[in-house]
Design a protein around this motif. Structure first.
Motif, short mmCIF file in Angstrom:
data_model
loop_
_atom_site.label_atom_id
_atom_site.label_comp_id
_atom_site.label_asym_id
_atom_site.label_seq_id
_atom_site.Cartn_x
_atom_site.Cartn_y
_atom_site.Cartn_z
N ALA A 43 0.90 -1.19 -0.16
CA ALA A 43 -0.14 0.29 0.09
C ALA A 43 1.12 1.26 -0.17
N ILE A 44 2.20 0.88 0.70
CA ILE A 44 2.76 2.48 0.48
C ILE A 44 3.51 2.67 -0.95
N ALA A 45 4.12 2.06 -1.04
CA ALA A 45 3.95 1.79 -3.05
C ALA A 45 3.14 1.79 -4.06
N ALA A 46 2.01 1.67 -3.22
CA ALA A 46 1.32 1.84 -4.43
C ALA A 46 1.09 3.71 -4.09
N ASP A 47 0.77 4.13 -2.77
CA ASP A 47 0.51 5.71 -2.73
C ASP A 47 1.47 6.45 -3.27
N GLU B 159 3.76 9.53 -9.62
CA GLU B 159 2.75 9.93 -11.13
C GLU B 159 1.89 10.64 -11.81
N ALA B 160 1.86 11.89 -10.54
CA ALA B 160 1.13 12.89 -10.56
C ALA B 160 2.62 14.26 -10.55
N PHE B 161 2.85 14.34 -9.79
CA PHE B 161 3.65 15.16 -9.72
C PHE B 161 4.80 15.26 -11.86
N THR B 162 4.95 13.87 -11.73
CA THR B 162 5.89 13.37 -13.03
C THR B 162 4.54 14.63 -13.57
N GLY B 163 3.44 14.35 -13.92
CA GLY B 163 2.35 14.53 -14.87
C GLY B 163 2.48 15.83 -14.27
N VAL B 164 2.26 16.48 -13.08
CA VAL B 164 1.91 18.53 -13.64
C VAL B 164 3.41 18.41 -13.97
N THR B 165 4.65 18.25 -13.25
CA THR B 165 5.60 18.56 -14.15
C THR B 165 6.28 19.00 -15.45
N LYS B 166 4.94 18.18 -16.75
CA LYS B 166 5.45 18.01 -17.98
C LYS B 166 4.73 18.83 -18.12
#
Length: 50
Positions: free
Chosen positions: A15-19, A25-32
């Motif tokens: 669960a920690i790894a999935a979170d 993924e959210a960070f890299t999407g916003v960065t893009k």
């Protein structure tokens, strides 16, 4: 001094790894999109005032 009544709970590593993966993924999407926005903004500035 540590609280002797505190009990360490088990951690769910999956669960920690999935979170963390979801947050990465959210960070890299916003960065893009931020990089694309900056490039568009700088291009517009160059075209209008360059």
């Amino acid at each position: 001094m540590a609280d002797p009544q505190y009990e360490f709970g088990g951690s769910d590593n999956a669960a920690i790894a999935a979170d963390r993966m979801k947050m990465w993924e959210a960070f890299t999407g916003v960065t893009k999109y931020a990089v694309i926005a900056v490039v568009v903004l700088l291009s517009a500035i160059y075209l209008f005032w360059g």
